[in-house]
Design a protein around this motif. Structure first.
Motif, PDB file in Angstrom:
ATOM      1  N   GLU A 159      40.475  39.370  47.148  1.00 16.50           N
ATOM      2  CA  GLU A 159      41.272  38.508  48.028  1.00 16.50           C
ATOM      3  C   GLU A 159      41.053  37.027  47.758  1.00 16.50           C
ATOM      4  O   GLU A 159      41.937  36.222  48.000  1.00 16.50           O
ATOM      5  CB  GLU A 159      40.976  38.828  49.492  1.00 16.50           C
ATOM      6  N   ARG A 160      39.902  36.655  47.223  1.00 16.10           N
ATOM      7  CA  ARG A 160      39.615  35.239  46.969  1.00 16.10           C
ATOM      8  C   ARG A 160      40.539  34.646  45.916  1.00 16.10           C
ATOM      9  O   ARG A 160      40.667  33.438  45.812  1.00 16.10           O
ATOM     10  CB  ARG A 160      38.161  35.058  46.560  1.00 16.10           C
ATOM     11  N   PHE A 161      41.225  35.481  45.122  1.00 10.43           N
ATOM     12  CA  PHE A 161      42.143  34.993  44.100  1.00 10.43           C
ATOM     13  C   PHE A 161      43.539  34.737  44.651  1.00 10.43           C
ATOM     14  O   PHE A 161      44.360  34.139  43.977  1.00 10.43           O
ATOM     15  CB  PHE A 161      42.227  35.978  42.937  1.00 10.43           C
ATOM     16  N   GLY A 162      43.848  35.175  45.863  1.00 10.65           N
ATOM     17  CA  GLY A 162      45.157  34.951  46.480  1.00 10.65           C
ATOM     18  C   GLY A 162      46.238  35.813  45.854  1.00 10.65           C
ATOM     19  O   GLY A 162      46.022  36.529  44.887  1.00 10.65           O
ATOM     20  N   THR A 163      47.419  35.768  46.402  1.00 15.05           N
ATOM     21  CA  THR A 163      48.614  36.520  45.963  1.00 15.05           C
ATOM     22  C   THR A 163      48.351  38.009  45.759  1.00 15.05           C
ATOM     23  O   THR A 163      48.905  38.614  44.856  1.00 15.05           O
ATOM     24  CB  THR A 163      49.246  35.909  44.681  1.00 15.05           C
ATOM     25  N   TYR A 164      47.508  38.581  46.560  1.00 16.08           N
ATOM     26  CA  TYR A 164      47.318  40.023  46.686  1.00 16.08           C
ATOM     27  C   TYR A 164      46.985  40.753  45.384  1.00 16.08           C
ATOM     28  O   TYR A 164      47.664  41.694  45.001  1.00 16.08           O
ATOM     29  CB  TYR A 164      48.552  40.662  47.334  1.00 16.08           C
ATOM     30  N   PRO A 165      45.922  40.366  44.666  1.00 21.47           N
ATOM     31  CA  PRO A 165      45.546  41.107  43.464  1.00 21.47           C
ATOM     32  C   PRO A 165      44.955  42.463  43.818  1.00 21.47           C
ATOM     33  O   PRO A 165      44.522  42.698  44.948  1.00 21.47           O
ATOM     34  CB  PRO A 165      44.514  40.206  42.798  1.00 21.47           C
ATOM     35  N   LEU A 166      44.952  43.350  42.843  1.00 18.39           N
ATOM     36  CA  LEU A 166      44.419  44.699  43.016  1.00 18.39           C
ATOM     37  C   LEU A 166      43.167  44.860  42.166  1.00 18.39           C
ATOM     38  O   LEU A 166      43.027  44.222  41.127  1.00 18.39           O
ATOM     39  CB  LEU A 166      45.457  45.730  42.583  1.00 18.39           C
ATOM     40  N   CYS A 167      42.284  45.751  42.587  1.00 23.24           N
ATOM     41  CA  CYS A 167      41.083  46.061  41.825  1.00 23.24           C
ATOM     42  C   CYS A 167      41.373  47.302  40.983  1.00 23.24           C
ATOM     43  O   CYS A 167      41.609  48.384  41.529  1.00 23.24           O
ATOM     44  CB  CYS A 167      39.901  46.308  42.757  1.00 23.24           C
ATOM     45  N   GLN A 168      41.396  47.140  39.666  1.00 20.97           N
ATOM     46  CA  GLN A 168      41.645  48.266  38.767  1.00 20.97           C
ATOM     47  C   GLN A 168      40.532  48.318  37.733  1.00 20.97           C
ATOM     48  O   GLN A 168      40.336  47.378  36.971  1.00 20.97           O
ATOM     49  CB  GLN A 168      43.000  48.123  38.074  1.00 20.97           C
ATOM     50  N   GLU A 169      39.792  49.417  37.733  1.00 24.04           N
ATOM     51  CA  GLU A 169      38.689  49.654  36.801  1.00 24.04           C
ATOM     52  C   GLU A 169      37.665  48.521  36.829  1.00 24.04           C
ATOM     53  O   GLU A 169      37.181  48.072  35.795  1.00 24.04           O
ATOM     54  CB  GLU A 169      39.222  49.873  35.385  1.00 24.04           C
ATOM     55  N   GLY A 170      37.381  48.003  38.024  1.00 24.91           N
ATOM     56  CA  GLY A 170      36.364  46.974  38.193  1.00 24.91           C
ATOM     57  C   GLY A 170      36.819  45.560  37.897  1.00 24.91           C
ATOM     58  O   GLY A 170      36.010  44.647  37.881  1.00 24.91           O
ATOM     59  N   VAL A 171      38.126  45.360  37.642  1.00 21.71           N
ATOM     60  CA  VAL A 171      38.660  44.037  37.319  1.00 21.71           C
ATOM     61  C   VAL A 171      39.812  43.719  38.264  1.00 21.71           C
ATOM     62  O   VAL A 171      40.669  44.575  38.511  1.00 21.71           O
ATOM     63  CB  VAL A 171      39.145  43.990  35.852  1.00 21.71           C
ATOM     64  N   CYS A 172      39.869  42.489  38.775  1.00 23.13           N
ATOM     65  CA  CYS A 172      40.969  42.048  39.625  1.00 23.13           C
ATOM     66  C   CYS A 172      42.175  41.719  38.755  1.00 23.13           C
ATOM     67  O   CYS A 172      42.061  40.913  37.826  1.00 23.13           O
ATOM     68  CB  CYS A 172      40.564  40.813  40.438  1.00 23.13           C
ATOM     69  N   VAL A 173      43.309  42.359  39.035  1.00 23.43           N
ATOM     70  CA  VAL A 173      44.542  42.115  38.280  1.00 23.43           C
ATOM     71  C   VAL A 173      45.647  41.719  39.253  1.00 23.43           C
ATOM     72  O   VAL A 173      45.651  42.124  40.411  1.00 23.43           O
ATOM     73  CB  VAL A 173      44.975  43.350  37.458  1.00 23.43           C
ATOM     74  N   ALA A 174      46.586  40.925  38.763  1.00 25.57           N
ATOM     75  CA  ALA A 174      47.693  40.476  39.607  1.00 25.57           C
ATOM     76  C   ALA A 174      48.576  41.658  39.974  1.00 25.57           C
ATOM     77  O   ALA A 174      48.905  42.485  39.134  1.00 25.57           O
ATOM     78  CB  ALA A 174      48.500  39.417  38.875  1.00 25.57           C
ATOM     79  N   SER A 175      48.967  41.727  41.245  1.00 24.48           N
ATOM     80  CA  SER A 175      49.824  42.818  41.709  1.00 24.48           C
ATOM     81  C   SER A 175      51.297  42.459  41.600  1.00 24.48           C
ATOM     82  O   SER A 175      52.143  43.335  41.575  1.00 24.48           O
ATOM     83  CB  SER A 175      49.486  43.169  43.159  1.00 24.48           C
ATOM     84  N   GLY A 176      51.599  41.167  41.573  1.00 28.32           N
ATOM     85  CA  GLY A 176      52.988  40.732  41.544  1.00 28.32           C
ATOM     86  C   GLY A 176      53.633  40.729  42.917  1.00 28.32           C
ATOM     87  O   GLY A 176      54.832  40.493  43.038  1.00 28.32           O
ATOM     88  N   LEU A 177      52.856  41.003  43.967  1.00 29.69           N
ATOM     89  CA  LEU A 177      53.404  41.044  45.318  1.00 29.69           C
ATOM     90  C   LEU A 177      53.532  39.639  45.890  1.00 29.69           C
ATOM     91  O   LEU A 177      52.743  38.759  45.601  1.00 29.69           O
ATOM     92  CB  LEU A 177      52.518  41.881  46.232  1.00 29.69           C
ATOM     93  N   GLY A 178      54.513  39.450  46.704  1.00 24.19           N
ATOM     94  CA  GLY A 178      54.718  38.144  47.337  1.00 24.19           C
ATOM     95  C   GLY A 178      55.809  38.254  48.359  1.00 24.19           C
ATOM     96  O   GLY A 178      56.346  39.334  48.593  1.00 24.19           O
ATOM     97  N   PRO A 179      56.165  37.239  49.021  1.00 25.49           N
ATOM     98  CA  PRO A 179      55.615  35.885  48.968  1.00 25.49           C
ATOM     99  C   PRO A 179      54.312  35.801  49.738  1.00 25.49           C
ATOM    100  O   PRO A 179      53.900  36.760  50.401  1.00 25.49           O
ATOM    101  CB  PRO A 179      56.698  35.045  49.625  1.00 25.49           C
ATOM    102  N   GLN A 180      53.665  34.634  49.657  1.00 27.51           N
ATOM    103  CA  GLN A 180      52.406  34.428  50.372  1.00 27.51           C
ATOM    104  C   GLN A 180      52.628  34.633  51.870  1.00 27.51           C
ATOM    105  O   GLN A 180      53.597  34.149  52.424  1.00 27.51           O
ATOM    106  CB  GLN A 180      51.888  33.009  50.093  1.00 27.51           C
TER     107      GLN A 180
END
Length: 125
Positions: free
Chosen positions: A56-77
């Motif tokens: 969550e600290r990265f903003g714009t709703y990233p997801l945790c995949q295999e131990g790494v935070c990746v952008a989900s592409g979800l929005g708007p803020q």
């Protein structure tokens, strides 16, 4: 009697360390402190996250995949994430859609330079 040089009389002048030796002697503690500082400043764990909430600290709703935070592409803020249970939540759900402005006047050629709208199409009988 002639005077003898100091080293021949059994006396040794104290040796002044060269600036190169002093720099080398100071370099070792500096490198050790720098190495310790880097390990304190950097996260050395192999997994960046274990759950979506860790990202969550990265903003714009990233997801945790295999131990790494990746952008989900979800929005708007500020959108609603999750299963909607009310009309407000449903209307404000997060989406991957993009908002693309569309200029009706330029694309469709329906507006003249005066800004007046075209006549309405008559209703069929």
């Amino acid at each position: 009697m002639p005077s003898l040089p100091p080293h021949s009389r059994g006396f040794a002048w104290p040796r002044v360390p060269s600036s190169r030796r002093v720099r080398r002697a100071l370099l070792v503690p500096v490198l050790l402190l720098a190495g310790a500082g880097c390990s304190l400043a950097l996260d050395t764990e192999s997994a960046q996250c274990t759950a979506d909430s860790d990202c969550e600290r990265f903003g714009t709703y990233p997801l945790c995949q295999e131990g790494v935070c990746v952008a989900s592409g979800l929005g708007p803020q500020g959108c609603f994430r999750g299963a909607a249970s009310s009309e407000e939540q449903f209307l404000n759900q997060c989406t991957r859609a993009d908002c693309v402005p569309f200029d009706n006047c330029a694309r469709l050629g329906l507006c003249d330079s005066s800004g007046a709208l075209p006549d309405l199409v008559p209703r069929p009988p």
